[in-house]
Scaffold this active site. Structure first.
Site, PDB file in Angstrom:
ATOM      1  N   CYS A   2      38.279  40.965  43.357  1.00 29.91           N
ATOM      2  CA  CYS A   2      38.653  42.127  44.097  1.00 29.91           C
ATOM      3  C   CYS A   2      36.814  42.203  44.597  1.00 29.91           C
ATOM      4  O   CYS A   2      36.154  42.448  44.348  1.00 29.91           O
ATOM      5  CB  CYS A   2      39.134  43.504  43.430  1.00 29.91           C
ATOM      6  SG  CYS A   2      40.341  43.259  42.472  1.00 29.91           S
ATOM      7  N   ARG A  27      34.602  36.119  47.517  1.00 26.74           N
ATOM      8  CA  ARG A  27      33.849  36.582  46.412  1.00 26.74           C
ATOM      9  C   ARG A  27      35.978  36.350  45.594  1.00 26.74           C
ATOM     10  O   ARG A  27      36.027  36.070  44.696  1.00 26.74           O
ATOM     11  CB  ARG A  27      34.274  38.246  45.806  1.00 26.74           C
ATOM     12  CG  ARG A  27      33.525  39.099  46.385  1.00 26.74           C
ATOM     13  CD  ARG A  27      33.561  40.448  46.833  1.00 26.74           C
ATOM     14  NE  ARG A  27      33.427  41.089  45.329  1.00 26.74           N
ATOM     15  CZ  ARG A  27      32.320  41.238  44.247  1.00 26.74           C
ATOM     16  NH1 ARG A  27      31.085  40.495  44.608  1.00 26.74           N
ATOM     17  NH2 ARG A  27      33.450  41.166  43.214  1.00 26.74           N
ATOM     18  N   TRP A  71      41.805  39.980  44.092  1.00 25.12           N
ATOM     19  CA  TRP A  71      42.600  38.749  43.029  1.00 25.12           C
ATOM     20  C   TRP A  71      43.447  39.660  42.360  1.00 25.12           C
ATOM     21  O   TRP A  71      43.083  39.885  41.158  1.00 25.12           O
ATOM     22  CB  TRP A  71      40.611  38.055  42.910  1.00 25.12           C
ATOM     23  CG  TRP A  71      41.257  37.175  42.394  1.00 25.12           C
ATOM     24  CD1 TRP A  71      41.213  35.396  43.218  1.00 25.12           C
ATOM     25  CD2 TRP A  71      41.431  36.788  40.979  1.00 25.12           C
ATOM     26  NE1 TRP A  71      41.010  35.310  42.553  1.00 25.12           N
ATOM     27  CE2 TRP A  71      41.237  35.311  41.242  1.00 25.12           C
ATOM     28  CE3 TRP A  71      41.564  36.819  40.372  1.00 25.12           C
ATOM     29  CZ2 TRP A  71      41.016  34.215  39.878  1.00 25.12           C
ATOM     30  CZ3 TRP A  71      41.226  36.529  38.898  1.00 25.12           C
ATOM     31  CH2 TRP A  71      41.348  34.885  38.704  1.00 25.12           C
ATOM     32  N   ASN A  97      38.473  47.832  41.331  1.00 27.27           N
ATOM     33  CA  ASN A  97      38.197  46.566  40.686  1.00 27.27           C
ATOM     34  C   ASN A  97      37.661  46.394  39.574  1.00 27.27           C
ATOM     35  O   ASN A  97      37.289  47.418  39.066  1.00 27.27           O
ATOM     36  CB  ASN A  97      36.940  45.666  41.103  1.00 27.27           C
ATOM     37  CG  ASN A  97      36.686  44.969  41.249  1.00 27.27           C
ATOM     38  OD1 ASN A  97      36.948  43.535  40.131  1.00 27.27           O
ATOM     39  ND2 ASN A  97      35.662  44.580  41.145  1.00 27.27           N
ATOM     40  N   GLY A  98      38.940  45.412  38.690  1.00 28.77           N
ATOM     41  CA  GLY A  98      38.497  45.645  37.075  1.00 28.77           C
ATOM     42  C   GLY A  98      39.885  45.336  36.466  1.00 28.77           C
ATOM     43  O   GLY A  98      41.176  45.021  37.460  1.00 28.77           O
ATOM     44  N   GLU A 469      28.271  18.350  36.260  1.00 26.98           N
ATOM     45  CA  GLU A 469      27.992  19.500  37.218  1.00 26.98           C
ATOM     46  C   GLU A 469      29.399  18.165  38.677  1.00 26.98           C
ATOM     47  O   GLU A 469      30.008  18.836  39.499  1.00 26.98           O
ATOM     48  CB  GLU A 469      27.583  19.866  37.788  1.00 26.98           C
ATOM     49  CG  GLU A 469      26.765  20.221  39.053  1.00 26.98           C
ATOM     50  CD  GLU A 469      27.606  21.694  39.030  1.00 26.98           C
ATOM     51  OE1 GLU A 469      28.053  22.265  37.767  1.00 26.98           O
ATOM     52  OE2 GLU A 469      27.592  22.327  40.610  1.00 26.98           O
ATOM     53  N   LYS A 473      32.249  19.860  40.417  1.00 24.44           N
ATOM     54  CA  LYS A 473      32.328  20.565  41.757  1.00 24.44           C
ATOM     55  C   LYS A 473      33.763  19.359  42.690  1.00 24.44           C
ATOM     56  O   LYS A 473      33.930  20.278  43.146  1.00 24.44           O
ATOM     57  CB  LYS A 473      30.802  19.843  42.617  1.00 24.44           C
ATOM     58  CG  LYS A 473      30.459  20.397  43.595  1.00 24.44           C
ATOM     59  CD  LYS A 473      29.449  21.686  42.882  1.00 24.44           C
ATOM     60  CE  LYS A 473      30.231  22.941  42.020  1.00 24.44           C
ATOM     61  NZ  LYS A 473      29.624  23.665  41.440  1.00 24.44           N
ATOM     62  N   GLU A 476      37.156  21.268  41.636  1.00 28.40           N
ATOM     63  CA  GLU A 476      37.193  23.003  42.584  1.00 28.40           C
ATOM     64  C   GLU A 476      37.824  22.720  43.783  1.00 28.40           C
ATOM     65  O   GLU A 476      38.164  23.769  44.305  1.00 28.40           O
ATOM     66  CB  GLU A 476      35.672  23.769  41.275  1.00 28.40           C
ATOM     67  CG  GLU A 476      34.705  23.533  42.355  1.00 28.40           C
ATOM     68  CD  GLU A 476      33.742  24.705  42.057  1.00 28.40           C
ATOM     69  OE1 GLU A 476      34.226  25.632  41.919  1.00 28.40           O
ATOM     70  OE2 GLU A 476      32.511  24.360  41.951  1.00 28.40           O
ATOM     71  N   HIS A 492      35.222   5.699  23.352  1.00 27.80           N
ATOM     72  CA  HIS A 492      36.005   6.260  22.219  1.00 27.80           C
ATOM     73  C   HIS A 492      37.203   7.079  22.829  1.00 27.80           C
ATOM     74  O   HIS A 492      37.972   8.174  22.807  1.00 27.80           O
ATOM     75  CB  HIS A 492      34.636   7.185  22.144  1.00 27.80           C
ATOM     76  CG  HIS A 492      34.134   6.332  20.955  1.00 27.80           C
ATOM     77  ND1 HIS A 492      34.033   6.172  19.893  1.00 27.80           N
ATOM     78  CD2 HIS A 492      32.547   6.229  21.887  1.00 27.80           C
ATOM     79  CE1 HIS A 492      32.673   5.333  19.246  1.00 27.80           C
ATOM     80  NE2 HIS A 492      31.846   5.152  20.694  1.00 27.80           N
ATOM     81  N   LYS A 592      34.433  33.871  43.654  1.00 27.56           N
ATOM     82  CA  LYS A 592      33.069  34.040  43.186  1.00 27.56           C
ATOM     83  C   LYS A 592      32.312  34.845  42.881  1.00 27.56           C
ATOM     84  O   LYS A 592      31.604  34.038  41.771  1.00 27.56           O
ATOM     85  CB  LYS A 592      32.461  34.120  44.465  1.00 27.56           C
ATOM     86  CG  LYS A 592      31.114  34.054  44.886  1.00 27.56           C
ATOM     87  CD  LYS A 592      30.897  32.520  45.072  1.00 27.56           C
ATOM     88  CE  LYS A 592      28.962  32.426  45.063  1.00 27.56           C
ATOM     89  NZ  LYS A 592      28.818  30.536  44.743  1.00 27.56           N
TER      90      LYS A 592
END
Ligand code: F6R
Length: 597
Positions: A2, A27, A71, A97-98, A469, A473, A476, A492, A592
């Protein structure tokens, strides 16, 4: 997650709020809203992109307002659950926010007191609590309301008939923008860059009151405290696309400069020895989430090679629940935003366990910087695309520098080796630039991924975390399922999944101890008819023969190869996602700054 903005001044609040919310979009959010005193409270909120709110917004005159990008955590994304929220009188409005942990009890209690609830959110209880305590003084009412709340918050509130905004924070970021005859509050400085570069950071537990010509900050005991202005060096242009089609692409192309800036800052560390002035620790633990955790994994190889010191790794979300052996390593916490809730909780836990802590972050004044003993800034500039690119690379730079510092101080590195490594690092902006110069070749190579349903990334040694990584990338931003594997692990299990429709991206760097083994692993993959995209050193003919497509990077010491290899991964992911028409800068479901645990 948020984003919060509040404005009180002489401009049209609706314009300021919408511009700031645009800047906070990165964000991550699923709905947005604003409330303005006009002079009656006028509120507008909408599920979906900010533009959907913009087109529905009537002309609203007024110089005081609050805004929010939500969000969803508690209650699905919808118009009703979007912020702001108003009390029963329609005069008090808040954004939040929270997470409010005791909202069910509070809702039940307030419901009995005949409050109307219009949403499924936890946030709505806050405005009704403020209403309960309000008798003309909003500051007091917010303070009393916050005393009843368990959880985390950054809250902004306003009431009809007053140009004062009240804001409070607990474990969620909040900053005051300092203007002339106007003031602002926001979740982060990027929201304010068009208006001011002067800010005051709000600390945990504090409550603030702002009017156009006055800023007051109160500590948790209610005492007024003075806070210096902090001048932000980022500017509004840094946070714009500057001709690139996406922030992510712009930020990838900024990497040579970001590395250069990061090195300049870091070299001071070496020269002045002003971080880790004494190195009385025998081990290091690195803690982080997501890409920052992958950076930590690369960091383990760097640190163990350069400083000859054992390193353990823990995901931030796991660390605080781990039993915690009786040991006192230096704890390095890595977070580009400096606001990731799990990493902050881990920082507090590390201190509670008596460990010395060092934070690596990109955001000056972020919460992490106050939760650790020492800080190294990565100086990458603002990163707006949700996918970490230049912040990841500069985290690696910080880790090389810290390793050199520790290695030299612990006499694991002699003077010549130290300078050898530093000289190698100085070449990195040029090395990265030469990878960027091959962008069109990489764009073509990305065709191998566009139609894929699954992709495997394989590497060994220091390029094992690099492939993790790479896979993160790709998944996402392109929504292609991707997995990173230590190449030796293929036999394996995962080999069973390979076929002609499953591309494998392999990293094989000449002179690396594992180079020959990598070639053998690539042959195994090719034998299963998987298309192979290999990343290796310029002029490596052997690798070219084994692969369907090869992307070459300049030859560097294997210990530094994660830098050019990661740039290739970032570009491959970007181009594949772009060809698939994905929302690259704001991938679905992601944020973000992950400010909830
Ligand atoms: C991936 C990505 C995330 C973050 C993670 C931690 O591209 O950006 O995985 O790395 O959410 O964020 P910070 O580094 O801000 O703690």
């Amino acid at each position: 997650m948020c984003g919060i903005i509040g404005y009180t001044g002489y401009r049209q609040a609706s314009e300021v709020l919408m511009e700031a919310l645009k800047r906070l979009e990165y964000r991550g959010y699923d709905s947005a809203g604003i409330a303005i005193l006009s002079p009656n409270l006028s509120m507008h909120k909408q599920k979906g992109e900010l533009d959907r709110l913009r087109v529905r917004l009537p002309k609203i005159e007024g110089n005081v307002g609050i805004g929010h990008t939500r969000w969803a955590t508690c209650g699905k994304p919808s118009n009703e659950n979007a912020h702001p929220f108003v009390d029963c009188t329609g005069k008090i409005a808040i954004v939040h926010n929270g997470i409010i942990e005791n909202y069910m009890q509070l809702k039940e209690q307030l419901g009995l007191e005949s409050n109307r609830f219009t949403s499924q959110t936890d946030t709505e209880v806050i405005v009704h609590l403020i209403e309960k305590h309000f008798n003309g003084n909003l500051l007091d009412a917010v303070r009393l309301a916050m005393n009843e709340i368990k959880g985390t918050y950054a809250v902004a509130a306003m009431v009809q008939g007053s140009n004062e905004l009240i804001a409070a924070r607990k474990e969620n970021p909040l900053v005051i923008g300092v203007g002339v005859n106007e003031n602002f509050i926001a979740s982060d400085v990027t929201a304010l860059l068009s208006y001011t570069n002067k800010v005051k950071y709000v600390m945990d537990g504090e409550i603030v009151s702002i009017t156009p010509d006055r800023i007051r900050i109160f500590d948790p005991e209610g005492n007024e405290v003075q806070r210096e202005d902090f001048v932000v060096t980022w500017n509004a242009e840094d946070a714009q696309k500057g001709g690139f089609s996406h922030f992510m692409l712009k930020e990838i192309f900024e990497e040579p400069q970001a590395i250069h800036n990061s090195l300049l800052g870091a070299l001071d560390i070496i020269k002045n020895g002003d971080i880790l002035p004494n190195v009385q620790f025998n081990s290091i633990k690195m803690i982080a989430c997501g890409s920052s955790f992958n950076a930590a994994m690369v960091g383990k190889y760097i640190m163990e090679e350069m400083a000859k010191i054992p390193v353990t790794l823990e995901l931030a979300s796991e660390y605080r629940y781990s039993p915690g052996a009786k040991e006192f390593p230096l704890v390095i916490l890595i977070s580009q935003s400096g606001e990731t809730a799990d990493t902050l909780a881990a920082a507090r836990e590390a201190r509670r366990r008596g460990c010395r802590t060092l934070g690596i972050t990109n955001v000056i004044g972020s919460t992490l910087t106050r939760e650790v003993d020492e800080v190294v800034y990565t100086r990458a500039g603002p990163e707006i695309g949700v996918a970490a690119t230049k912040t990841f690379i500069t985290q690696l730079i910080a880790l090389y520098i810290i390793a050199i510092r520790v290695g030299y101080a612990k006499r694991a590195l002699g003077h010549d080796s130290m300078w050898g490594y530093l000289n190698e690092l100085r070449k990195m902006p040029g090395i990265v630039q030469s990878v960027l110069d091959r962008a069109s070749e990489i764009e073509k190579a990305s065709n191998i991924l566009v139609e894929a349903r699954d992709v495997f990334f394989i590497g060994r040694n220091i390029n094992y975390p690099t492939v993790l990584e790479g896979a993160l990338k790709l998944k996402e931003i392109s929504y292609i399922h991707a997995e990173g594997y230590a190449a030796g692990e293929l036999k394996h299990g995962p080999l069973a999944l390979l076929d002609s429709k499953t591309p494998v991206i392999a990293v094989a760097i000449q002179k690396d101890l594992t180079y020959d083994k990598m070639l053998a692993n690539i042959s195994e993959v090719a034998a299963r008819e998987s298309p192979v995209l290999a990343i290796g050193c310029e002029g490596d003919r052997e690798l070219a023969q084994l692969s369907d497509v090869q992307i070459s990077v300049p030859c560097v010491q294997p210990l530094f190869s994660p830098i050019p290899v990661t740039i290739v991964f970032q570009l491959l992911s970007y181009y594949a996602a772009n060809k698939r028409g994905c929302s690259i800068d704001k991938p679905k479901n992601l944020a973000k700054s992950v400010t909830v645990e």
